[in-house]
Design an enzyme around this catalytic site. Structure first.
Site, mmCIF file in Angstrom:
data_model
loop_
_atom_site.group_PDB
_atom_site.id
_atom_site.type_symbol
_atom_site.label_atom_id
_atom_site.label_comp_id
_atom_site.label_asym_id
_atom_site.label_seq_id
_atom_site.Cartn_x
_atom_site.Cartn_y
_atom_site.Cartn_z
ATOM 1 N N TYR A 2 14.150 30.801 7.895
ATOM 2 C CA TYR A 2 12.941 31.459 8.205
ATOM 3 C C TYR A 2 12.890 31.881 9.668
ATOM 4 O O TYR A 2 13.189 30.905 10.446
ATOM 5 C CB TYR A 2 12.020 30.658 7.484
ATOM 6 N N LYS A 44 0.989 -1.116 0.002
ATOM 7 C CA LYS A 44 -0.115 -0.092 -0.069
ATOM 8 C C LYS A 44 1.019 1.504 -0.044
ATOM 9 O O LYS A 44 2.052 1.184 0.117
ATOM 10 C CB LYS A 44 -0.859 -0.141 1.136
ATOM 11 N N ARG A 88 -11.175 -0.444 14.560
ATOM 12 C CA ARG A 88 -11.030 0.415 13.194
ATOM 13 C C ARG A 88 -11.743 -0.228 11.884
ATOM 14 O O ARG A 88 -12.605 0.308 11.362
ATOM 15 C CB ARG A 88 -9.458 0.247 13.054
ATOM 16 N N MET A 135 10.919 24.902 2.237
ATOM 17 C CA MET A 135 10.158 24.009 0.956
ATOM 18 C C MET A 135 11.392 23.211 0.160
ATOM 19 O O MET A 135 11.115 22.008 -0.075
ATOM 20 C CB MET A 135 9.258 24.902 0.095
HETATM 21 C C1 LIG Z 1 -0.422 -1.935 6.809
HETATM 22 C C2 LIG Z 1 -0.944 -3.281 7.078
HETATM 23 C C3 LIG Z 1 0.122 -4.195 7.495
HETATM 24 C C4 LIG Z 1 1.685 -4.211 7.097
HETATM 25 O O1 LIG Z 1 2.222 -3.627 8.640
HETATM 26 P P1 LIG Z 1 3.654 -3.520 8.630
HETATM 27 O O2 LIG Z 1 3.785 -3.219 10.141
HETATM 28 O O3 LIG Z 1 4.053 -2.500 8.061
HETATM 29 O O4 LIG Z 1 4.481 -4.734 8.499
HETATM 30 C C5 LIG Z 1 -0.305 -5.661 7.669
HETATM 31 N N1 LIG Z 1 -2.001 -5.744 7.505
HETATM 32 C C6 LIG Z 1 -2.797 -4.820 7.701
HETATM 33 C C7 LIG Z 1 -4.023 -5.104 7.953
HETATM 34 C C8 LIG Z 1 -2.147 -3.415 7.240
HETATM 35 O O5 LIG Z 1 -2.961 -2.600 7.260
#
Ligand SMILES: *Cc1c(COP(=O)(O)O)cnc(C)c1O
Length: 375
Positions: free
Chosen positions: A263, A42, A140, A316
């Protein structure tokens, strides 16, 4: 006249991504788990680029990928036409057709999603099997454990209609092995997995691979550790670094005691200091919270192998570094300094910017020259 490599000179900073290290981290985690490791890709594969990451991992034998959004899944699918691609965020209303079109698998996280997917399948649509997410701590995404157990009991019901191919849950604090939530989640998920004896199960994220007394089940879901992040914070990092970041010095100058820098003049020289300005900033994804002021410490760079602190606000496009202690000749116009690499690992960089290594990785900017090696 242009003497330097024109490609390098055209960019302020270079991100080096070692795809061989990525693959060997994936293999290492699979061996450690003693089961099949998937890959969480992701957020553009945590910032390193979803296409190169998926292509390299798929070539090495990775068959299960996890992303957050459908749009990411479509990209992963193109890079790995045969693999199973799970969408962790699940089924948004009316999106089943996109899953069918691209052969993607939703991670169903509620009764509503399960029913919507099941009725879509009943229209005769050709779809891949889905995963079922049971929430064992996070509050969640995912079904309550009790809902999961109930579904398991009604054998012929929604589960069969939805063609579930994987049952999973996600750790809330696996990087902290002392957290009692881990044992509670492991126990809660054991009950779920036992209730679905015919389904493969998945629990471990990166840090989960290093927890004691945690079964690996049939599939693991590492993300951060694949990209070189330390899954065992506070202990030596068992992973190989994947990402390196270097930027070029464009100016140096000497300032006298009392000189304010950057800045809003938030940093004041306490003595005669030598400063170097490097060309990367918050627009490149380096957090502005890495600023180093008179009252707050921030990030640093390696100059000639020596850790040199930032000075003033991260702007920036630029960061100013105190190079007074850098070795002779290393802090000159055109020289490169390291922002991520060696002792400046992802955790150290994250701490310097008051965040975590995950956020450093996933913020890696689009403006860098990206240099992929291996794969
Ligand atoms: C992001 C995620 C992972 C991976 O987690 P890491 O800590 O980056 O290894 C695995 N399962 C779910 C459901 C996630 O959202």
């Amino acid at each position: 006249m242009m003497t330097a490599d024109t490609t390098d000179a055209a960019y302020g900073a270079t991100l080096t991504i070692d795809l061989d290290a990525l693959v060997s981290n994936w293999r290492f985690l699979g061996r450690r788990a003693g089961t099949e490791a998937g890959a969480v890709v992701k957020a553009d594969a945590y910032g390193i680029g979803i296409e190169p990451a998926v292509t390299a991992l798929n070539r090495a034998g990775c068959r299960n990928f996890f992303v957050a959004h459908l749009s990411e899944g479509i990209r992963a699918r193109k890079a790995a036409p045969e693999a199973t691609v799970y969408i962790l965020n699940g089924l948004l209303p009316g999106s089943s057709g996109i899953y069918a079109e691209h052969g993607l698998s939703p991670v169903l996280g509620s009764h509503e999603e399960l029913l919507e997917w099941a009725s879509f399948r009943q229209t005769g649509a050709q779809v891949r099997s889905a995963a079922l997410h049971v929430d064992t701590a996070m509050n969640r995404l995912g079904l309550w454990p009790g809902e999961g157990l109930n579904l398991a009991r009604e054998k012929s019901g929604a589960i069969a209609a939805a063609d579930i191919g994987l049952v999973m849950s996600h750790f809330a604090s696996s990087e902290d092995e002392a957290d009692p939530a881990n044992a509670r989640q492991i126990a809660a998920f054991a009950e779920i997995a036992a209730a679905f004896p015919d389904l493969p199960a998945s629990l471990k994220n990166s840090s989960g691979h290093f927890l004691k007394d945690c079964p690996s089940y049939q599939l693991t879901r590492p993300g951060y550790a694949l990209y070189g992040g330390n899954p065992t914070p506070g202990k030596p990092n068992p992973m190989q670094p994947v990402v390196g970041l270097e930027a070029t010095i464009i100016q140096t100058r000497e300032v006298e005691a009392g000189t304010q820098v950057g800045y809003n003049g938030r940093w004041t020289a306490k003595g005669r200091r030598r400063l170097a300005t490097i060309c990367l900033g918050y627009a490149d994804g380096y957090p502005r919270n890495g600023s180093w002021t008179d009252t707050v410490t921030g990030g640093s760079a390696l100059v000639g192998g020596v850790t040199c602190s930032f000075v003033g606000s991260v702007s920036m496009d630029l960061i100013i570094v105190d190079v007074t202690d850098a070795p002779e000749g290393s802090a000159v116009r055109g020289a490169t300094v390291t922002l991520i690499g060696g002792p400046l690992d992802l955790e150290t960089v994250g701490a310097g910017a008051k965040t975590i290594g995950y956020e450093i990785l996933t913020s890696l900017g689009r403006r860098y020259r990206r240099h992929y090696i291996g794969g």
